[in-house]
Design a protein around this motif. Structure first.
Motif, PDB file in Angstrom:
ATOM      1  N   UNK A   1       2.725   5.906  19.320  1.00 17.30           N
ATOM      2  CA  UNK A   1       1.864   6.161  20.571  1.00 17.30           C
ATOM      3  C   UNK A   1       0.822   7.192  20.218  1.00 17.30           C
ATOM      4  N   UNK A   2      -0.253   6.931  21.214  1.00 20.07           N
ATOM      5  CA  UNK A   2      -1.425   7.952  21.160  1.00 20.07           C
ATOM      6  C   UNK A   2      -0.940   9.194  21.553  1.00 20.07           C
ATOM      7  N   UNK A   3      -1.424  10.123  21.225  1.00 21.70           N
ATOM      8  CA  UNK A   3      -0.863  11.527  21.836  1.00 21.70           C
ATOM      9  C   UNK A   3      -1.137  11.564  23.350  1.00 21.70           C
TER      10      UNK A   3
ATOM     11  N   UNK B   1      -0.811  10.524  12.533  1.00 26.10           N
ATOM     12  CA  UNK B   1      -1.779   9.828  11.544  1.00 26.10           C
ATOM     13  C   UNK B   1      -1.957   8.437  12.037  1.00 26.10           C
ATOM     14  N   UNK B   2      -3.261   8.081  12.355  1.00 28.99           N
ATOM     15  CA  UNK B   2      -4.393   8.719  12.181  1.00 28.99           C
ATOM     16  C   UNK B   2      -4.659   9.977  12.885  1.00 28.99           C
ATOM     17  N   UNK B   3      -5.702  10.652  12.808  1.00 29.68           N
ATOM     18  CA  UNK B   3      -5.965  11.948  13.324  1.00 29.68           C
ATOM     19  C   UNK B   3      -7.326  12.065  13.717  1.00 29.68           C
ATOM     20  N   UNK B   4      -8.048  12.403  14.705  1.00 30.04           N
ATOM     21  CA  UNK B   4      -9.479  12.594  15.081  1.00 30.04           C
ATOM     22  C   UNK B   4      -9.719  13.904  16.085  1.00 30.04           C
TER      23      UNK B   4
ATOM     24  N   UNK C   1     -12.057  12.720  10.916  1.00 32.31           N
ATOM     25  CA  UNK C   1     -10.693  11.892  10.751  1.00 32.31           C
ATOM     26  C   UNK C   1     -10.353  12.187   9.172  1.00 32.31           C
ATOM     27  N   UNK C   2      -9.457  13.281   9.313  1.00 32.65           N
ATOM     28  CA  UNK C   2      -8.770  13.469   8.004  1.00 32.65           C
ATOM     29  C   UNK C   2      -7.826  12.357   7.450  1.00 32.65           C
ATOM     30  N   UNK C   3      -8.138  12.115   6.124  1.00 29.43           N
ATOM     31  CA  UNK C   3      -7.301  11.120   5.599  1.00 29.43           C
ATOM     32  C   UNK C   3      -5.708  11.589   5.452  1.00 29.43           C
ATOM     33  N   UNK C   4      -5.052  10.699   5.677  1.00 32.12           N
ATOM     34  CA  UNK C   4      -3.492  10.913   5.618  1.00 32.12           C
ATOM     35  C   UNK C   4      -2.864  11.517   6.869  1.00 32.12           C
TER      36      UNK C   4
ATOM     37  N   UNK D   1      -2.518   9.434  16.452  1.00 29.48           N
ATOM     38  CA  UNK D   1      -1.222   8.611  16.679  1.00 29.48           C
ATOM     39  C   UNK D   1      -0.047   9.515  16.202  1.00 29.48           C
ATOM     40  N   UNK D   2       0.810   9.572  17.208  1.00 30.49           N
ATOM     41  CA  UNK D   2       2.210  10.195  16.975  1.00 30.49           C
ATOM     42  C   UNK D   2       2.827   9.693  15.696  1.00 30.49           C
TER      43      UNK D   2
END
Length: 287
Positions: A35-37, A63-66, A87-90, A133-134
């Motif tokens: 789910x999206x946060x 992940x992903x995270x913005x 948008x960090x990788x991982x 995304x969680x």
């Protein structure tokens, strides 16, 4: 001490603070993977019948995270602005985050600041809930209200759309045995003194304080100074206690500046003016 003033483009609003009381519901729920946060938090509030409030989480993986950080405004339409989107990788490991929850354009909306760790190191900023995304179940706790919320409304003074405390039309009477204040502080008001004034007006002598916002530079009690007019702030521990019969606030915060540097600690009471806005949930406590 010289008072720091930041000039915003619009007319100065006469009311410098606002607060709406509401009955309160202790919250404890899980953000589910995939789910999206923002959607996951909205579901937790809806399941509890709450319209607004706050949640905090210590730990969690996404992940992903913005996210964005504070930045200088590129024009004269605003006094401050946001950075490019990062948008960090991982997988990103959340250290601590707090979300103020309300409504925007008729839909649930969150305003979230936090500290996290990614492959790029320890970072802090404004989490973009719809794009984050969680990755694993995240336990969150907080306080919601069934009779008060935050509405995102155009603000003439700052030229931003900002949360404003408001009654929740769908509120249910008699939902809990204790109450909270959903509050907002406007630019150039010292955050600690504003909290004290809000509490004094309502006869509150002791309280727990939660919230996020921005400060125009920051002065810490240990002597550290943050020389950045635009910042993102998270209260990690906020208290109001009675001193000589009057409410007195103490705030321990995390803050990130325009350069991405993170600072933390207790701030100086009377020397930390709000930059754009500060949103608060104030929970009265026993003296």
């Amino acid at each position: 001490m010289a008072r720091r003033i930041i000039r915003h483009p619009g007319p100065i609003a006469p009311e410098r603070t606002s607060a709406v009381p509401g009955s309160a519901v202790p919250l404890r729920f899980t953000l589910e993977p995939g789910q999206a946060v923002d959607a996951a938090i909205a579901k937790g509030f809806a399941d509890a019948g709450c319209g607004g409030g706050f949640v905090e989480f210590r730990g969690g993986r996404c992940e992903p995270f913005q996210f964005v950080m504070p930045a200088a405004s590129p024009d004269d339409l605003h006094a401050a602005w946001y950075s490019e989107t990062f948008a960090p990788n991982g997988v990103v490991e959340i250290e601590r985050a707090c979300a103020i929850v309300g409504w925007r354009d008729g839909r649930p909306f969150i305003h979230c600041h936090g500290v996290w760790n990614s492959r790029d190191g320890r970072q802090m900023g404004h989490m973009l809930g719809p794009a984050t995304i969680v990755a694993e179940p995240i336990l969150v706790t907080g306080i919601g209200s069934r009779s008060a919320t935050f509405d995102a409304l155009p603000d003439q003074e700052t030229n931003f759309t900002l949360f404003e405390p408001a009654p929740f039309a769908e509120g249910i009477a008699g939902d809990s045995s204790f109450r909270v204040l959903l509050a907002k502080v406007r630019p150039n008001e010292d955050i600690s003194l504003a909290i004290e004034a809000i509490c004094a007006q309502r006869g509150i002598h002791a309280a727990n304080v939660y919230g996020i916002g921005s400060l125009n530079e920051v002065r810490f009690s240990g002597g550290t100074r943050v020389q950045s007019h635009a910042t993102e702030v998270l209260i990690r521990r906020g208290r109001v206690t009675s001193v000589d019969g009057l409410p007195q606030a103490s705030l321990d915060i995390d803050v990130v500046d325009i350069q991405g540097r993170i600072f933390g600690g207790e701030i100086v009471r009377g020397d930390n003016p709000v930059c754009v806005t500060f949103e608060l949930v104030i929970e009265p406590a026993a003296d």
